[in-house]
Structures are given as structure tokens and as C-alpha cells.
Write a protein that holds these residues in place. Structure first.
Motif, mmCIF file in Angstrom:
data_model
loop_
_atom_site.group_PDB
_atom_site.id
_atom_site.type_symbol
_atom_site.label_atom_id
_atom_site.label_comp_id
_atom_site.label_asym_id
_atom_site.label_seq_id
_atom_site.Cartn_x
_atom_site.Cartn_y
_atom_site.Cartn_z
ATOM 1 N N ALA A 307 1.050 -3.612 -2.658
ATOM 2 C CA ALA A 307 1.531 -3.768 -4.002
ATOM 3 C C ALA A 307 1.177 -5.360 -4.189
ATOM 4 C CB ALA A 307 2.841 -3.238 -4.013
ATOM 5 N N GLN A 308 1.229 -5.428 -5.699
ATOM 6 C CA GLN A 308 1.206 -6.803 -6.204
ATOM 7 C C GLN A 308 2.612 -7.453 -6.237
ATOM 8 O OE1 GLN A 308 -1.153 -9.022 -7.437
ATOM 9 N NE2 GLN A 308 -2.677 -7.655 -8.413
ATOM 10 N N VAL A 309 3.717 -6.515 -6.300
ATOM 11 C CA VAL A 309 4.917 -6.789 -6.643
ATOM 12 C C VAL A 309 5.873 -5.809 -5.957
ATOM 13 C CG1 VAL A 309 6.849 -7.694 -8.271
ATOM 14 C CG2 VAL A 309 4.471 -7.655 -8.922
ATOM 15 N N ASP A 310 6.728 -6.388 -5.210
ATOM 16 C CA ASP A 310 8.110 -5.366 -4.561
ATOM 17 C C ASP A 310 7.413 -4.104 -3.775
ATOM 18 O OD1 ASP A 310 9.917 -7.118 -5.941
ATOM 19 O OD2 ASP A 310 10.236 -5.682 -7.495
ATOM 20 N N GLY A 311 6.470 -4.334 -2.986
ATOM 21 C CA GLY A 311 6.111 -3.349 -2.079
ATOM 22 C C GLY A 311 7.072 -3.068 -1.268
ATOM 23 N N ALA A 312 7.805 -3.840 -0.492
ATOM 24 C CA ALA A 312 8.774 -3.494 0.553
ATOM 25 C C ALA A 312 9.971 -2.614 -0.027
ATOM 26 C CB ALA A 312 9.445 -4.912 0.892
ATOM 27 N N GLN A 313 10.181 -2.352 -1.362
ATOM 28 C CA GLN A 313 11.073 -1.290 -1.693
ATOM 29 C C GLN A 313 10.503 -0.046 -2.622
ATOM 30 O OE1 GLN A 313 12.935 -4.533 -4.099
ATOM 31 N NE2 GLN A 313 12.410 -3.589 -6.167
ATOM 32 N N SER A 314 9.012 -0.026 -2.581
ATOM 33 C CA SER A 314 8.575 0.829 -3.088
ATOM 34 C C SER A 314 8.293 2.151 -2.165
ATOM 35 C CB SER A 314 7.191 0.607 -3.669
ATOM 36 O OG SER A 314 7.439 -0.633 -4.490
ATOM 37 N N LEU A 315 8.735 3.365 -2.757
ATOM 38 C CA LEU A 315 8.535 4.573 -2.059
ATOM 39 C C LEU A 315 7.185 5.009 -2.249
ATOM 40 C CD1 LEU A 315 11.963 6.725 -2.912
ATOM 41 C CD2 LEU A 315 11.672 4.972 -1.018
ATOM 42 N N THR A 316 6.815 5.562 -1.099
ATOM 43 C CA THR A 316 5.392 6.273 -0.810
ATOM 44 C C THR A 316 5.429 7.549 -1.742
ATOM 45 O OG1 THR A 316 5.815 7.243 0.944
ATOM 46 C CG2 THR A 316 4.777 5.093 1.327
ATOM 47 N N PRO A 317 4.289 8.114 -1.935
ATOM 48 C CA PRO A 317 4.504 9.629 -2.586
ATOM 49 C C PRO A 317 5.219 10.394 -1.722
ATOM 50 C CG PRO A 317 2.305 8.701 -2.747
ATOM 51 C CD PRO A 317 2.945 7.774 -2.042
ATOM 52 N N SER A 318 5.137 10.688 -0.320
ATOM 53 C CA SER A 318 5.699 11.633 0.412
ATOM 54 C C SER A 318 7.199 11.008 0.473
ATOM 55 C CB SER A 318 5.070 11.692 1.500
ATOM 56 O OG SER A 318 5.098 10.443 2.524
#
Ligand code: PEP
Ligand code: MN
Length: 338
Positions: A307-318
């Protein structure tokens, strides 16, 4: 002050009252509630003017509002406001609303993939930053104008409304057709010029709490939008700065309870920016439901590591899907439906 209109007063009486308020140099904001009609009166008051209003037909009572925010407070509207986003989606009512998507729209493929899975998992609104307010000017600022047509294409495919941040007054017009809700970010909560302009648009506004703003600051910021004539404001608790370093911010769950008590506006929680960690988001989402929130704003990404921004807080589809499944029992226990 607010004028409580006598129950049973007819339309003409209420119209006359509104005209009288205006002729005395005030700005009237009539609020037609289920149980009562009130007219919020904004402007410089004198005892003489209050005396005149008190003699008008249809006036039950005139009460001063002592709080610094007037129109967004419970004094003028005791029942919660329900804000229609589209014909099918409204916020503040029986349905608990989940807005989800990437922090930033990065490409057609990325936004389309994420939008499809958040819809399948039960989200009712898509989110995605087109203009990003970044701490560093060297970081990705969003696709900007180029992002608009690709979001339009994805919206067409998916058929859900879309919320996106407006960072600058100059972009209000540009985003008007793509945004079903304008988001004002934490960094702009007290950008009064932006709030004033958003008070003149025919779209709901979601106002995020500034990272060092008090609850009263947030309510006064919302007042800037409503005083211009746009009643459709949604408040968002997204974490505040504290001494704690374990999380990105500290989710002020008590703010949800306080905002719901002091204001009639809907309140949503953004656990993603509050904690900054994907594994903590589902638990905080449940806490938001328990505290009485009307909805959530959740960041998701199909490939968070890229992710370009905020990957660490992003939930995956599952993980997003699981969170939605787990949430439904909590939403039901809170007397709502997902
Ligand atoms: C966002 O929602 O992407 C965002 C930038 O949030 P905040 O303004 O709360 O930092
Ligand atoms: Mn973000």
C-alpha cells in the motif's frame, strides 16, 4: 436561543414566526422534529427582541442555549438526526453503517478489487482518498484529478456511495459529482474557510476530530457547516494524540458517548487511524458499537505490504470479512442491524 413552537401550531403560524425572527435581524433555523418544531435563532439578542417574540402566536417557550455550539446540540433537536446518503443508505437510523476501502485510491485495479470485496462483506459505503493530506510533502499525495474518472468507473460497477476527503476549498467543485459524502480530515477540522464552504453544498459532510481537538472544539467546528445551511454533518472520532506510543493515536471511546449525548448528529468511529495496527482494528470496532456509534470507517487493502499509504492499519479481504461477521452479533445486541 431556541423558540419551542406550541404543539398543534399550523404551518402559517410557524411561517409567520420565522418571518418575525428574520425581520428582527436574526437568522432562523427551523427544525421540524417528530415530537416538536423548534426554531433555533442565531444572532445578537436583546431583551426587547425576546419580549416581542414571546408575544407571538405559536410560541410556547423561548430558552437560551448556553453551550458554545447551538444548532448541533440536543437542545434544538432531542431526537437523533438521520442523514440520507442515497435513497438506499442513511446514517443515524436503525442500520449500522460500515464505510470501507483503501486509505488512498492507487489505481483502477486496486480500487475495483478492494471495492468488490468490501461490498461482498457487507460494507454500505466505499472510502478512498483521491487527495491525501500527508505530513511530508515528499510522500504520495493521492492520484488527485486523475483519480476521479477511475473512481467514477468503479462506483458505476459496484453501485455503492463513496466518501472521499476534500483537502482544499478549491477542490469542492471538482469532487462534487464523485463524492456522496465529503470527508474533512483531522488536519482540517478547524479550517473554517473550508467548513463554511461545505456549509453551502448539497452533500453530507463527515467531520473528523482533530488530533488535539476537544469534544467541544469538534462540535463548534460542526456548527460552522450547519450555520451555513447544511444540516447533514456526521461526526467522526479517529483517535487523539496522547503520551501512548503503542498505538498511532488513542481511541477516545468516551467521545462517542459524549457526542451522542450532547449532539443529535450521527457519530462514526475510525479505529484504523486511531490505533494504526490492523490486528487491533476489529476489537476497537466492537467497542465502537458498544459505545453507541452509528457506523465505522475502516481502511482495507488487498496487498497491505504494497500500500502507498497506511498499509500497517489496513485489513486484508479475509480479516475484513471476518470482522464483519463477528460484528453482526454486537450490532444486533446494540439494537441495530448491519
Ligand atoms: C483518512 O481517513 O485517510 C485520513 C487521512 O484520516 P485523518 O484525517 O483522521 O488522519
Ligand atoms: Mn489513512
Amino acid at each position: 436561543m431556541v423558540i419551542i413552537v406550541e404543539s398543534g401550531a399550523d404551518e402559517e403560524t410557524v411561517e409567520n414566526l420565522i418571518d418575525k425572527v428574520a425581520s428582527l435581524g436574526f437568522t432562523p433555523h427551523p427544525i421540524y422534529g417528530v415530537e416538536k418544531t423548534v426554531i433555533a435563532v442565531v444572532g445578537e439578542k436583546t431583551q426587547e427582541k425576546i419580549d416581542i417574540l414571546e408575544t407571538m402566536p405559536g410560541v410556547q417557550q423561548i430558552i437560551p442555549i448556553l453551550k458554545p455550539y447551538k444548532l448541533v446540540g440536543r437542545e434544538v433537536r432531542s431526537e437523533p438526526s438521520v442523514i440520507d446518503i442515497t435513497d438506499a443508505v442513511s446514517i443515524g437510523g436503525d442500520r449500522f453503517i460500515v464505510m470501507a476501502g483503501p486509505c488512498a485510491v492507487e489505481s483502477y485495479e486496486q480500487f475495483s478489487t478492494i471495492s468488490q470485496y468490501v461490498k461482498n462483506a457487507g460494507a454500505q459505503v466505499l472510502r478512498g482518498g483521491i487527495f491525501k493530506p500527508r505530513t511530508s510533502p515528499h510522500d504520495f499525495q493521492g492520484l488527485r484529478e486523475e483519480g476521479i474518472p477511475l473512481v467514477e468507473a468503479v462506483k458505476e460497477e459496484i453501485g455503492l456511495p463513496f466518501i472521499t476527503e476534500v483537502v482544499d476549498v478549491r477542490d469542492i467543485e471538482l469532487l462534487h459529482d464523485v463524492a456522496d459524502i465529503y470527508q474533512v480530515g483531522a488536519r482540517n477540522m478547524q479550517n473554517f474557510a473550508l467548513l463554511t464552504e461545505l456549509g453551502k453544498v448539497d452533500r453530507p459532510v463527515m467531520l473528523k476530530r482533530g488530533m488535539s481537538a476537544t469534544i467541544e472544539d469538534l462540535l463548534q467546528a460542526a456548527e460552522y457547516v450547519v450555520v451555513e445551511g447544511n444540516d447533514d454533518v456526521i461526526l467522526c472520532e479517529r483517535g487523539i494524540r496522547t503520551f501512548e506510543t503503542c498505538t498511532r493515536n488513542t481511541l477516545d471511546i468516551s467521545a462517542v458517548v459524549a457526542l451522542k449525548r450532547f449532539s443529535h448528529l450521527p457519530v462514526v468511529v475510525d479505529p484504523s487511524h486511531a490505533c494504526g495496527r490492523d490486528w487491533m482494528v476489529p476489537a476497537l470496532a466492537k467497542a465502537a458499537v458498544a459505545a453507541g456509534a452509528d457506523g465505522l470507517l475502516i481502511e482495507t487493502h488487498d496487498r497491505p505490504q504494497e500500500a502507498q499509504v497506511d498499509g500497517a492499519q489496513s485489513l486484508t479481504p479475509s480479516t475484513f470479512d471476518r470482522m464483519m461477521q463477528d460484528l453482526s452479533a454486537f450490532v444486533e445486541a446494540a439494537g441495530r442491524t448491519l
